[in-house]
Every structure is written in structure tokens, then in C-alpha cells.
Design an enzyme around this catalytic site. Structure first.
Site, PDB file in Angstrom:
ATOM      1  N   THR A 232       0.854  -1.298   0.086  1.00  0.00           N
ATOM      2  CA  THR A 232       0.045  -0.096   0.013  1.00  0.00           C
ATOM      3  C   THR A 232       0.814   1.178  -0.020  1.00  0.00           C
ATOM      4  O   THR A 232       0.489   2.287  -0.887  1.00  0.00           O
ATOM      5  CB  THR A 232      -0.940  -0.044   1.139  1.00  0.00           C
ATOM      6  OG1 THR A 232      -1.735  -1.116   1.163  1.00  0.00           O
ATOM      7  CG2 THR A 232      -1.706   1.289   1.395  1.00  0.00           C
TER       8      THR A 232
ATOM      9  N   LYS B  39      -7.124   4.927   5.651  1.00  0.00           N
ATOM     10  CA  LYS B  39      -5.577   4.732   6.032  1.00  0.00           C
ATOM     11  C   LYS B  39      -4.912   6.010   5.987  1.00  0.00           C
ATOM     12  O   LYS B  39      -4.828   6.688   5.114  1.00  0.00           O
ATOM     13  CB  LYS B  39      -5.240   3.745   5.094  1.00  0.00           C
ATOM     14  CG  LYS B  39      -5.413   2.265   5.137  1.00  0.00           C
ATOM     15  CD  LYS B  39      -4.841   1.506   4.169  1.00  0.00           C
ATOM     16  CE  LYS B  39      -5.043   0.087   4.327  1.00  0.00           C
ATOM     17  NZ  LYS B  39      -4.695  -0.836   3.283  1.00  0.00           N
TER      18      LYS B  39
ATOM     19  N   HIS C 233      -0.681  -9.830  -0.974  1.00  0.00           N
ATOM     20  CA  HIS C 233      -0.282  -9.428  -2.112  1.00  0.00           C
ATOM     21  C   HIS C 233       1.360  -8.949  -1.842  1.00  0.00           C
ATOM     22  O   HIS C 233       1.593  -9.047  -0.455  1.00  0.00           O
ATOM     23  CB  HIS C 233      -1.044  -7.981  -2.491  1.00  0.00           C
ATOM     24  CG  HIS C 233      -1.027  -7.102  -1.473  1.00  0.00           C
ATOM     25  ND1 HIS C 233      -0.184  -6.150  -1.021  1.00  0.00           N
ATOM     26  CD2 HIS C 233      -2.257  -6.920  -0.697  1.00  0.00           C
ATOM     27  CE1 HIS C 233      -0.659  -5.402  -0.273  1.00  0.00           C
ATOM     28  NE2 HIS C 233      -1.975  -5.486   0.188  1.00  0.00           N
TER      29      HIS C 233
ATOM     30  N   ARG D 147      -1.544   6.175   5.398  1.00  0.00           N
ATOM     31  CA  ARG D 147      -0.725   6.301   4.312  1.00  0.00           C
ATOM     32  C   ARG D 147      -1.476   6.381   2.819  1.00  0.00           C
ATOM     33  O   ARG D 147      -0.742   6.860   1.945  1.00  0.00           O
ATOM     34  CB  ARG D 147       0.079   4.881   4.209  1.00  0.00           C
ATOM     35  CG  ARG D 147      -0.854   3.615   4.312  1.00  0.00           C
ATOM     36  CD  ARG D 147       0.227   2.492   4.410  1.00  0.00           C
ATOM     37  NE  ARG D 147      -0.285   1.065   4.367  1.00  0.00           N
ATOM     38  CZ  ARG D 147      -0.992   0.330   5.138  1.00  0.00           C
ATOM     39  NH1 ARG D 147      -1.280   1.270   6.631  1.00  0.00           N
ATOM     40  NH2 ARG D 147      -1.460  -0.707   5.132  1.00  0.00           N
TER      41      ARG D 147
HETATM   42 ZN   LIG Z   1      -2.934  -1.217  -0.428  1.00  0.00          ZN
END
Ligand SMILES: [Zn+2]
Length: 551
Positions: free
Chosen positions: A83, A165, A491, A167
Site C-alpha cells: 500500500t 488509512k 499481495h 498512508r
Molecule cells: Zn493497499
């Protein structure tokens, strides 16, 4: 004569000063959108655009494809696909090798400490819990396209980021943003940090009013049921599967989800449901109104990231009813958001692009069940074995400092203290790691290209930043996952399932069309810069791609 000249110069300079002070709002005369909206859907793989086609509304994803332009083959050009790096790369137009966001977390060699991508211990929280507010874009080493919009408009164009989030909000908005806002699970509020000086240590009035509505409280005590009758979710597998992790402890991972049963602290459960995306869209609308975005001649910038698709995707995998329902609901949220902007900013007055920060692997247990090659790669076990190997081979010393992002970090301090030969250690470690199950290669980062036949070597190089990345890269087979839990998925790999994402453009002068030409994620920011006639971000390594425009 000399005095005359000085007086004349004084007059010119006084006039110039007066002009600066009054800051007249003069139209640039350039045809630019009033608002640039960047949307990142966390974990949205390219195929999700089409998998749920028959159930999407006309005004969300389908509208973007019908009216706008789609790059059908946009890929991540680096590893690791997580991410933090994803958001940074989309908005800075470069890869971790340049912007320095090499993972969500990494190990800082200089300070000998673990680092979170937006961690900044020098700032404090505004409006929420202390821990979740100690965040800023400090670790990102290059500008975002939001920063360039600020510079191009002489700071008259505003720049904001918003996401559940931290970030997903902070990295896109950039260093010079007016503010970034993110969700604080403890208070249920959207918060910010003292990095953003224009806030003057206080949340804006409109955000205080939004937080006071306690929307998070409403969602926390609600029930998540399917948007459509459950039997219509024919694109997805049966509701109950033993490889689904679920979102509420000790409850079967099936609809309906009574969120009151969650025992988690604060408002954490909201991140795990599509309601968190609706909340994000609602706060984004309040931001557009509160900050009066897109309402003057200086283009503004807003980055919105929808994060809950990621949390649901991790828990259930891409083919679950829960995931499908999350996308169908997000599609409705997008439809409402675009129609809000049509009225608030005006049709063709705003430009929007949409992409994703990475993709997702199907749940390994699901693939295995269907006869496809996929296995869990147990990174925890590898680290245990490697530590044991180190103790047995190097004078009872554990030389493994950390293992993150499928990279081994060596204990440099110990190597130096004992005056050990680093090359010998690295080579022995590599030989040992390459004997492990599911590992195809391991190689050292030493500034050269020691293994030119490693597939995707250029992706690993584009993801490497000295002092932040690990020393030895472990390459696992496609379809294998370094995910401790047998349930759910993850991922991070260089392979197609994690790298192929949507790249859609709509509004302003964008003409309808599509391209199957392969483009890379770092091309998005320079493409946008080129459309806006501004400089690309300072560390940009991508190339502008051509999008047909209406005259
Ligand atoms: Zn992500």
C-alpha cells in the site's frame, strides 16, 4: 540623474510590493480543470472492472469506462507491491528506488530501527489519539503531483488527501498539502497532524462538525448485509468457505454481519466493512464543500483513497460475496460522489483518474482446491531456519536482524563487531535459502547485477533503496504467498495478480477511448502533469502517455 534612477526603481519596487500584497486573482488563461481528483481503490485488480459488470450502476465504474479513457494494461513496475509504495508511486511518478517508500514497514539501517512508511515522531496528532496522529509524508523523498499543483499555482490551488488509512491520505497529498485527513480507530474521528502548518493545530470547522455527527458510531452498531439478494451474487463462490478469515472473531464468515458482536477496540471494525468506504466518500464531500474546492480559477487537488476493499480482500479473497458486495457498494459511492461533483464543481470542470495501489492473489487454498498451483510460503519458518543455520555456521551468532518484504536484513552491527566477512555470510545464506521449498531464487543487493537471469530483476531494482531495503531478496514462485495464515490472502509479489491494475480517466476534456498499450504505474503522474501543463514531480521516472482530448 543617479538619484532620479533610484527613485524610479523605488517606485517600481513599491508598485510590485503593493501587487504582491493584494494578490489579485487573475485568470491564468489556460484551459485547466478546476479540480483534479485522484482516486485509489486499495487492492483493486484490473479484472474487478469487468467481473461485476452486470451489477455495477451506470454512474460509477461504468461511467468512467463509458465516458472516459481507460489504459487496460497498467502495471506495477517494481516489487514490493504494498500500500505505501503503491500510493507513493502513483502520485510521485516514480518507484521506491527514487521515492524511498520501500514497503509499509522497513528496517532503517542508519538508526537501527523499524520504520512505518508515514511514521514521524516529531509531529503530534490533531483531533485524535496520540499514536495514530504521529504521521507525515517525511519519509517520502520526492514531491507528489499534488505538490506540483501547489507550486504551479503559486500555492493558490489547494491540495488535500483523505482516506481511512493514514498512508492512503498522506503520501498522495504530498509534502506541501494544505492537509491530509485519516481515520483514527480509537476516537472514530478523521484526524490530522501538526505537519500541516496551515491547520494551526486545529481541525477545520467543517471536519469538527463532520466528526460530531458520529457517523462511525452509527456504522459500528449496524448490520452488514448484501446490497442485492444474496442469490444474485453469481460471480462469487458460496458464502461459507473454510479458507475465509472473516472479520468478526468466533463468528462464521457469512452474511449478515452484526457489527455489534465485534470485540475489537474502538472503531476498528469499520475498516473491515464497505461502510468505511462510504464514510470516506462522505468526508470527501464535506471537504469539497468545507474547503470550497473547484470553485475559483486556481485548480485544486484532492486525493481520495478507498481502503476497505483491501481489508475485506485480505480476509475473504477476490472471489467472495463479501468482496463483490464491497465493490458494488463502492461503485454506488462513486456514482453518488461523481454526481455530487457534477453539481458542486460542474460537468467537465473536474478531471478524475482512478487506479489501485496493488492487486491481490486468489486465496491459495481456493486455487489448490481447484487444481491450480498455489501454496503458502511460510516466511516465519524460513526465518527460524535461517537463524538456526546462522548460529550453527557462524560462531553461534544470529546474524538475521529482520525479515520484511521478503528480504533478509543482516545484523550489520554484529558483523562489524566480530569483523566477519560479509560476502561469505551472504553467499552461504543465499545457498541455504535457495534450497527451501517454493523459493525460486535468492540474490544479494550489492549495487550490481549479480544474477541477470532472475525474472523481473528490473522490478526488484526499481524497488530497492539503499539503507532501507534488505540485503538478500527471496524470490518465491508465482502463486505462492508469504502469508502466515492459511485463511485469507495477500499481495506483495511482482507477478500479474499483484501488478495489473485499472487506470481510468474521466471528465474535463478527456475523450472516450481505451488503449491496450502497456503502461507503468509511474506514468500516471507525468500523464496528469502533461494534461495540466505543469512540471512533473521532481523525482519522476515515468513517461507521459497520450490521452485524446476534446477540442
Ligand atoms: Zn493497499
Amino acid at each position: 540623474m543617479k538619484n532620479c534612477l533610484l527613485f524610479f526603481l523605488f517606485l517600481i519596487s513599491a508598485a510590485a510590493n503593493a501587487q504582491i500584497k493584494t494578490k489579485p486573482l487573475v485568470k491564468s488563461g489556460l484551459d485547466r480543470p478546476k479540480l483534479v481528483l485522484g482516486i485509489v481503490v486499495d487492492q483493486m485488480r484490473y479484472d474487478f472492472l469487468y467481473r461485476y459488470w452486470s451489477k455495477y450502476s451506470e454512474g460509477g465504474f461504468k461511467r468512467m469506462l463509458r465516458e472516459g479513457f481507460s489504459f487496460e494494461n497498467c502495471n506495477y513496475s517494481y516489487y514490493p507491491t504494498y500500500t505505501g509504495p503503491g500510493h507513493a508511486s502513483i502520485y510521485t511518478g516514480t518507484t521506491p528506488a527514487m521515492h524511498g517508500i520501500v514497503g509499509n514497514n522497513w528496517y532503517e539501517k542508519a538508526s537501527n530501527k523499524k520504520m512505518y512508511c508515514t511514521q514521524d515522531d516529531s509531529v503530534t496528532s490533531i483531533g485524535g489519539s496520540e499514536k495514530e496522529g504521529k504521521m507525515s509524508p517525511k519519509n517520502m523523498q520526492t514531491y507528489s503531483v499534488g505538490d506540483q499543483i501547489r507550486l504551479a499555482t503559486n500555492f493558490r490551488g489547494k491540495s488535500f488527501g483523505v482516506s481511512i488509512k493514514d498512508r492512503g491520505s498522506i503520501l498522495p497529498a504530498g509534502h506541501g498539502a494544505d492537509a491530509a485527513f485519516w481515520f483514527d480507530s480509537e476516537s472514530g474521528n478523521f484526524i490530522s497532524s501538526t505537519w500541516y502548518k496551515k491547520l494551526n493545530g486545529e481541525l477545520p470547522k467543517w471536519l469538527k462538525a463532520f466528526n460530531e455527527k458520529k457517523e462511525a458510531e452509527k456504522y459500528k452498531s449496524s448490520v452488514w448485509n448484501t446490497l442485492l439478494p444474496i442469490e444474485e451474487y453469481t460471480e462469487s463462490t458460496a458464502d461459507l468457505a473454510d479458507y475465509e478469515a472473516g472479520i468478526i472473531q468466533n463468528q462464521n464468515p457469512v452474511f449478515p454481519y452484526d457489527l455489534k458482536l465485534s470485540k475489537e477496540n474502538g472503531y476498528e471494525i469499520i475498516r473491515k466493512t464497505p461502510f468505511g468506504n462510504t464514510l470516506t466518500a462522505d468526508v470527501a464531500k464535506a471537504l469539497v464543500l468545507g474547503e470550497n474546492l473547484g470553485n475559483d480559477d486556481f485548480m485544486d487537488f484532492l486525493a481520495v483513497s478507498f481502503s476497505c476493499t483491501d481489508v475485506v480482500g485480505h480476509a475473504y479473497g477476490p472471489f467472495a460475496i463479501e468482496t463483490e458486495d464491497t465493490y458494488l457498494r463502492l461503485d454506488r459511492d462513486l456514482e453518488a460522489f461523481f454526481s455530487f461533483l457534477d453539481k458542486q464543481v460542474g460537468l467537465n470542470q473536474y478531471l478524475v483518474f482512478l487506479s489501485a495501489d496493488h492487486g491481490i492473489l486468489e486465496v491459495p487454498a481456493f486455487l489448490e482446491k481447484n487444481g491450480m498451483p498455489s501454496q503458502l510460503f511460510n516466511q516465519k519458518k524460513l526465518v527460524e531456519k535461517l537463524k538456526k543455520f546462522s548460529i550453527q555456521n557462524f560462531d553461534s551468532l544470529d546474524l538475521v536482524k529482520s525479515f520484511m518484504n521478503q528480504q533478509v536484513y543482516l545484523d550489520e552491527a554484529l558483523i562489524n563487531l566480530k569483523n566477519l566477512d560479509r560476502k561469505v555470510i551472504v553467499n552461504k545464506f543465499i545457498q541455504f535459502i535457495e534450497k527451501q521449498d517454493l523459493v525460486t531464487r535468492a540474490f544479494a543487493y550489492q549495487g550490481d547485477r549479480p544474477f541477470p537471469n532472475v525474472p523481473f530483476l528490473e522490478k526488484y531494482e526499481a524497488g530497492y533503496f539503499k539503507g532501507k531495503s534488505g540485503d538478500i531478496q527471496v524470490v518465491v514462485k508465482p502463486g505462492s504467498l508469504d502469508h502466515g495464515d492459511k485463511k485469507g490472502t495477500s499481495h506483495g509479489a511482482p507477478y500479474s495478480y499483484d501488478s495489473h491494475v485499472p487506470c481510468l480517466w474521466m471528465g474535463w476534456k478527456i475523450k472516450h477511448g481505451e488503449s491496450s498499450q502497456k503502461i507503468e504505474i509511474q506514468d500516471i503522474a507525468p500523464t496528469l502533469s502533461s494534461l495540466l501543463k505543469i512540471m512533473e514531480p521532481n523525482g519522476c521516472t515515468g513517461s507521459p502517455q497520450s490521452i485524446p482530448l476534446k477540442k
